[in-house]
Write a protein that holds these residues in place. Structure first.
Motif, PDB file in Angstrom:
ATOM      1  N   CYS A  97       0.810  -1.223   0.000  1.00  0.00           N
ATOM      2  CA  CYS A  97       0.000   0.000   0.000  1.00  0.00           C
ATOM      3  C   CYS A  97       0.828   1.250   0.000  1.00  0.00           C
ATOM      4  O   CYS A  97       1.823   1.341   0.704  1.00  0.00           O
ATOM      5  CB  CYS A  97      -0.868   0.037   1.262  1.00  0.00           C
ATOM      6  SG  CYS A  97      -1.522   1.662   1.685  1.00  0.00           S
ATOM      7  N   CYS A  98       0.410   2.193  -0.853  1.00  0.00           N
ATOM      8  CA  CYS A  98       0.898   3.580  -0.757  1.00  0.00           C
ATOM      9  C   CYS A  98       2.367   3.680  -1.122  1.00  0.00           C
ATOM     10  O   CYS A  98       3.005   4.691  -0.818  1.00  0.00           O
ATOM     11  CB  CYS A  98       0.698   4.114   0.652  1.00  0.00           C
ATOM     12  SG  CYS A  98      -0.786   3.523   1.462  1.00  0.00           S
ATOM     13  N   THR A 100       5.646   2.116  -4.036  1.00  0.00           N
ATOM     14  CA  THR A 100       5.951   1.649  -5.382  1.00  0.00           C
ATOM     15  C   THR A 100       7.099   0.630  -5.292  1.00  0.00           C
ATOM     16  O   THR A 100       7.531   0.273  -4.186  1.00  0.00           O
ATOM     17  CB  THR A 100       6.409   2.808  -6.290  1.00  0.00           C
ATOM     18  OG1 THR A 100       7.716   3.238  -5.856  1.00  0.00           O
ATOM     19  CG2 THR A 100       5.455   3.996  -6.230  1.00  0.00           C
ATOM     20  N   GLY A 134       2.936   4.517  -9.430  1.00  0.00           N
ATOM     21  CA  GLY A 134       4.304   4.681  -9.913  1.00  0.00           C
ATOM     22  C   GLY A 134       4.342   4.831 -11.418  1.00  0.00           C
ATOM     23  O   GLY A 134       3.628   5.653 -12.001  1.00  0.00           O
ATOM     24  N   LEU A 159      -9.730   7.869  -3.317  1.00  0.00           N
ATOM     25  CA  LEU A 159      -8.267   7.840  -3.233  1.00  0.00           C
ATOM     26  C   LEU A 159      -7.843   8.047  -1.783  1.00  0.00           C
ATOM     27  O   LEU A 159      -8.581   8.635  -1.001  1.00  0.00           O
ATOM     28  CB  LEU A 159      -7.665   8.973  -4.079  1.00  0.00           C
ATOM     29  CG  LEU A 159      -8.101   9.081  -5.536  1.00  0.00           C
ATOM     30  CD1 LEU A 159      -7.479  10.303  -6.182  1.00  0.00           C
ATOM     31  CD2 LEU A 159      -7.707   7.813  -6.292  1.00  0.00           C
ATOM     32  N   PHE A 160      -6.657   7.585  -1.468  1.00  0.00           N
ATOM     33  CA  PHE A 160      -6.118   7.956  -0.158  1.00  0.00           C
ATOM     34  C   PHE A 160      -4.597   8.053  -0.220  1.00  0.00           C
ATOM     35  O   PHE A 160      -3.934   7.388  -1.026  1.00  0.00           O
ATOM     36  CB  PHE A 160      -6.544   6.986   0.943  1.00  0.00           C
ATOM     37  CG  PHE A 160      -5.972   5.602   0.826  1.00  0.00           C
ATOM     38  CD1 PHE A 160      -6.578   4.656   0.013  1.00  0.00           C
ATOM     39  CD2 PHE A 160      -4.838   5.245   1.540  1.00  0.00           C
ATOM     40  CE1 PHE A 160      -6.062   3.378  -0.090  1.00  0.00           C
ATOM     41  CE2 PHE A 160      -4.317   3.964   1.443  1.00  0.00           C
ATOM     42  CZ  PHE A 160      -4.922   3.024   0.624  1.00  0.00           C
ATOM     43  N   ALA A 161      -4.113   8.944   0.619  1.00  0.00           N
ATOM     44  CA  ALA A 161      -2.677   9.056   0.870  1.00  0.00           C
ATOM     45  C   ALA A 161      -2.488   8.767   2.351  1.00  0.00           C
ATOM     46  O   ALA A 161      -3.128   9.403   3.190  1.00  0.00           O
ATOM     47  CB  ALA A 161      -2.173  10.452   0.516  1.00  0.00           C
ATOM     48  N   SER A 163      -1.018   9.110   5.797  1.00  0.00           N
ATOM     49  CA  SER A 163      -0.224  10.147   6.471  1.00  0.00           C
ATOM     50  C   SER A 163       0.951   9.523   7.207  1.00  0.00           C
ATOM     51  O   SER A 163       0.955   8.325   7.507  1.00  0.00           O
ATOM     52  CB  SER A 163      -1.097  10.905   7.473  1.00  0.00           C
ATOM     53  OG  SER A 163      -1.427  10.047   8.562  1.00  0.00           O
ATOM     54  N   MET A 198       6.338   7.487  -0.365  1.00  0.00           N
ATOM     55  CA  MET A 198       4.923   7.136  -0.327  1.00  0.00           C
ATOM     56  C   MET A 198       4.153   7.907  -1.397  1.00  0.00           C
ATOM     57  O   MET A 198       4.421   9.078  -1.661  1.00  0.00           O
ATOM     58  CB  MET A 198       4.365   7.407   1.072  1.00  0.00           C
ATOM     59  CG  MET A 198       5.082   6.541   2.112  1.00  0.00           C
ATOM     60  SD  MET A 198       4.321   6.589   3.731  1.00  0.00           S
ATOM     61  CE  MET A 198       2.850   5.630   3.393  1.00  0.00           C
ATOM     62  N   VAL A 199       3.202   7.222  -2.012  1.00  0.00           N
ATOM     63  CA  VAL A 199       2.406   7.816  -3.097  1.00  0.00           C
ATOM     64  C   VAL A 199       0.923   7.554  -2.830  1.00  0.00           C
ATOM     65  O   VAL A 199       0.571   6.629  -2.098  1.00  0.00           O
ATOM     66  CB  VAL A 199       2.792   7.212  -4.473  1.00  0.00           C
ATOM     67  CG1 VAL A 199       4.251   7.494  -4.811  1.00  0.00           C
ATOM     68  CG2 VAL A 199       2.509   5.719  -4.511  1.00  0.00           C
ATOM     69  N   PRO A 200       0.040   8.357  -3.441  1.00  0.00           N
ATOM     70  CA  PRO A 200      -1.393   8.099  -3.302  1.00  0.00           C
ATOM     71  C   PRO A 200      -1.778   6.724  -3.839  1.00  0.00           C
ATOM     72  O   PRO A 200      -1.140   6.199  -4.759  1.00  0.00           O
ATOM     73  CB  PRO A 200      -2.041   9.214  -4.127  1.00  0.00           C
ATOM     74  CG  PRO A 200      -1.046  10.323  -4.115  1.00  0.00           C
ATOM     75  CD  PRO A 200       0.284   9.618  -4.173  1.00  0.00           C
TER      76      PRO A 200
ATOM     77  N   LEU B  59      -7.047  13.666   3.200  1.00  0.00           N
ATOM     78  CA  LEU B  59      -6.101  12.678   2.660  1.00  0.00           C
ATOM     79  C   LEU B  59      -6.795  11.428   2.162  1.00  0.00           C
ATOM     80  O   LEU B  59      -6.211  10.674   1.383  1.00  0.00           O
ATOM     81  CB  LEU B  59      -5.070  12.287   3.727  1.00  0.00           C
ATOM     82  CG  LEU B  59      -4.068  13.368   4.110  1.00  0.00           C
ATOM     83  CD1 LEU B  59      -3.122  12.850   5.188  1.00  0.00           C
ATOM     84  CD2 LEU B  59      -3.286  13.833   2.891  1.00  0.00           C
ATOM     85  N   THR B  70      -0.100  14.321   7.965  1.00  0.00           N
ATOM     86  CA  THR B  70       0.990  14.942   7.227  1.00  0.00           C
ATOM     87  C   THR B  70       1.406  14.047   6.071  1.00  0.00           C
ATOM     88  O   THR B  70       1.519  12.827   6.240  1.00  0.00           O
ATOM     89  CB  THR B  70       2.204  15.136   8.162  1.00  0.00           C
ATOM     90  OG1 THR B  70       1.772  15.771   9.357  1.00  0.00           O
ATOM     91  CG2 THR B  70       3.297  15.962   7.484  1.00  0.00           C
ATOM     92  N   GLY B 134       5.163   9.299 -12.017  1.00  0.00           N
ATOM     93  CA  GLY B 134       5.874   8.058 -11.757  1.00  0.00           C
ATOM     94  C   GLY B 134       6.027   7.803 -10.264  1.00  0.00           C
ATOM     95  O   GLY B 134       5.045   7.847  -9.509  1.00  0.00           O
ATOM     96  N   ALA B 137       5.508  11.272  -5.907  1.00  0.00           N
ATOM     97  CA  ALA B 137       4.088  11.301  -5.519  1.00  0.00           C
ATOM     98  C   ALA B 137       3.317  12.474  -6.096  1.00  0.00           C
ATOM     99  O   ALA B 137       3.822  13.593  -6.139  1.00  0.00           O
ATOM    100  CB  ALA B 137       3.993  11.345  -4.001  1.00  0.00           C
ATOM    101  N   ILE B 140      -3.116  14.510  -3.998  1.00  0.00           N
ATOM    102  CA  ILE B 140      -4.533  14.251  -4.287  1.00  0.00           C
ATOM    103  C   ILE B 140      -5.492  14.970  -3.347  1.00  0.00           C
ATOM    104  O   ILE B 140      -6.706  14.773  -3.423  1.00  0.00           O
ATOM    105  CB  ILE B 140      -4.837  12.742  -4.209  1.00  0.00           C
ATOM    106  CG1 ILE B 140      -4.424  12.210  -2.827  1.00  0.00           C
ATOM    107  CG2 ILE B 140      -4.148  11.984  -5.336  1.00  0.00           C
ATOM    108  CD1 ILE B 140      -5.118  10.963  -2.421  1.00  0.00           C
TER     109      ILE B 140
END
Lengths: 353, 353
Positions: A97-98, A100, A134, A159-161, A163, A198-200, B59, B70, B134, B137, B140
């Motif tokens: 998760c989150c 790549t 990614g 979507l989620f990022a 934290s 970390m990515v969405p 988020l 964050t 890519g 991040a 969003i």
């Protein structure tokens, strides 16, 4: 100069008598130090698996780019390295998760990642970016459709990022941010290097099955003989790929899977290949992970009763302590890697050939 | 076995007398064939440059993930390989619109990418993913804010995905989809491999300057002595980075930049470093690229008059024909790479040391 030549020869598996050369090692390189010798690569590169073309009329809300046309979505990026004198068994690394494929590369504090470590141990190593993550394209058509008033706001993807504060507990650095579990092994002094990677996460908006699953199945068929090594969110994907077809899947190693197959479902696909489910430390102190461990234990027990070769291991039970959910980045990450490699060597037939 | 040992020694730059070994080459490897010898890597890995932490209350629109906390945004992913016996000059590859660092890797038809080719020629080679693309991040928060009714639809980011049909003309495979320019060199039989690597582009929603610019400036300072090699959309970034500081920038190679610095602006930053602006074929037949070439020519002329070392070259004028906008993936991609490497060897001081 002698050292470099010796290292090159170790890479080549050679032992040749050379005037003035006093030592010539064979066998696995010692790469646990900070300055390993040269890495000898037979081939490397990248490609995509899967994806399909779709026509859209909401490709752009930016001037100078056409709104209508064809795009390819759902494909999965794969990068790879094959060492010289490679083993006949490859490893495929599937992040969670989150994150790549960066998960498996250089650690936040600058140590060697599992990707390179496995290559140095002779394994052709493949690293993917999950679909819609990614270098595997996301699908933005719906966002543009909403912006243009062609679709309702409710159509926006979910979507989620994660934290830093939430990830801290999920990754079991401690019970809650910023408390630490005593003895935990994550390099928290370099935590910014984790937050940067970390990515969405678009997973909640993707079709079922997640496009990563058929892509893994295709990849295994292409590689013919690969161990699918998953992490966390991706934990269920190799099982789902094995249910599609066992073709090319030599084994499954699930590192702290968020989900195991149901203990009461059809276990037949999981009786045909060796399976390791591996958890780290502090599981009993985590409300998120304790029930997942229990569900995986129930699956493992049921699969063994059905005739499968499924092993569930907690790292503290084999003498490796302090591991967080990000065990491939923990300070003792190579101890964990060595344990996984030993399991593969002793449980996966092709590894010994 | 002899061949492998000889290849290893070529990689090491060694020439040692061995019983039974009849030849021992030195100098650059011949990697133009389909089966180059082993690649000897001194070090490889990845890291991030830049980024900053932001607090957000939007988020997540997915259950089980916290909405407040964050996250880190604006960082730039960098992967690298350093060959053994590396030159003192490194190369940094900066992809263009709708693409990622994959641009420089294995071509759609499976040939060696520029990334590996440059490493095989002794250059430490760094490949980035632009900010918000890519493995770097995206942000969003605004999409989630709109979905939750906390922001108006107009706040949604302006995004675009280049369609196959639009990209066909932009990449100059032909005047329009699916017509081909006579003699064009893109491996169109494998075009699906290009469509798979295209990703949505968030650039129109990013702050000014694009976060990639200060990241490139920081990266150059870290590397101390690097040639910034850009493509297309990214063309202006190395110039903007040089305007921030010349520190660490050994030269700029702009491959078909979408934008050059203004010919009537402050040219001082561009008089201190060697600059190559390189275009392919069919420019005069492209309504998109012809005016860009003209603007770049005006810049180059003005920079030369201001005392700069700026060269603008069209590949057909140096005998290399048929190149599309995707020259690093064209069938003659290594001819173009060789020309660029020769330019670097003859124009960038550190390359000769």
């Amino acid at each position: 100069m002698k050292g470099k030549l010796a290292a090159a020869m170790r890479n080549l598996g050679l032992c040749v008598a050379l005037a003035g050369l006093t030592a010539c090692a064979s066998g696995p390189m010692d790469v646990s130090g900070t300055t390993p010798g040269p890495l000898s690569i037979a081939s490397e590169g990248s490609f995509f698996i899967g994806g399909h073309d779709v026509h859209s009329d909401t490709l752009s809300t930016v001037p100078n780019y056409a709104t209508s046309g064809t795009v390819t979505v759902g494909q999965v990026y794969v990068s790879y390295q094959v060492p010289t004198h490679a083993r006949p068994l490859s490893l495929t690394l599937i992040h969670g998760c989150c994150l790549t494929g960066k998960t498996w590369e250089t650690t936040p504090d600058g140590r060697m990642g599992w990707d390179e470590y496995f290559v140095r141990h002779g394994f052709p190593t493949y690293v993917i970016d999950q679909a819609d993550r990614g270098r595997s394209a996301t699908d933005i058509e719906t966002i543009n459709a909403v912006k243009e008033g062609k679709a309702p706001v409710t159509a926006l993807p979910a979507l989620f990022a994660a934290s830093h504060e939430a990830a801290w507990a999920i990754f079991r650095f401690g019970p809650q941010y910023p408390q630490r579990f005593p003895g935990e092994q994550f390099p928290l002094d370099s935590q910014s290097g984790l937050w940067q990677q970390m990515v969405p996460d678009w997973i909640a908006s993707l079709p079922t099955p997640n496009p990563t699953v058929p892509a893994l199945s295709q990849l295994a068929a292409k590689l013919r003989n690969t161990v699918l090594i998953s992490h966390s969110q991706a934990g269920i994907y190799p099982f789902q790929a094995a249910a599609l077809s066992p073709n090319g899947i030599a084994a499954i190693v699930a590192l702290e899977p968020a989900e195991c197959p149901s203990a009461t479902g059809d276990l037949t696909p999981y009786t045909k290949i060796p399976i390791l489910v591996l958890f780290g430390d502090y599981i009993d102190q985590s409300p998120r992970w304790a029930p997942r461990l229990n569900a995986c234990r129930a699956f493992a027990d049921a699969a063994v009763r059905a005739g499968g070769h499924v092993q569930l291991v907690l790292l503290p039970d084999v003498g490796i302590h302090g591991n967080t959910h990000m065990m491939m980045q923990d300070r003792n990450s190579l101890d964990v890697a060595n344990w996984v490699l030993h399991w593969i060597d002793t449980h996966v037939t092709a590894a010994a050939s």
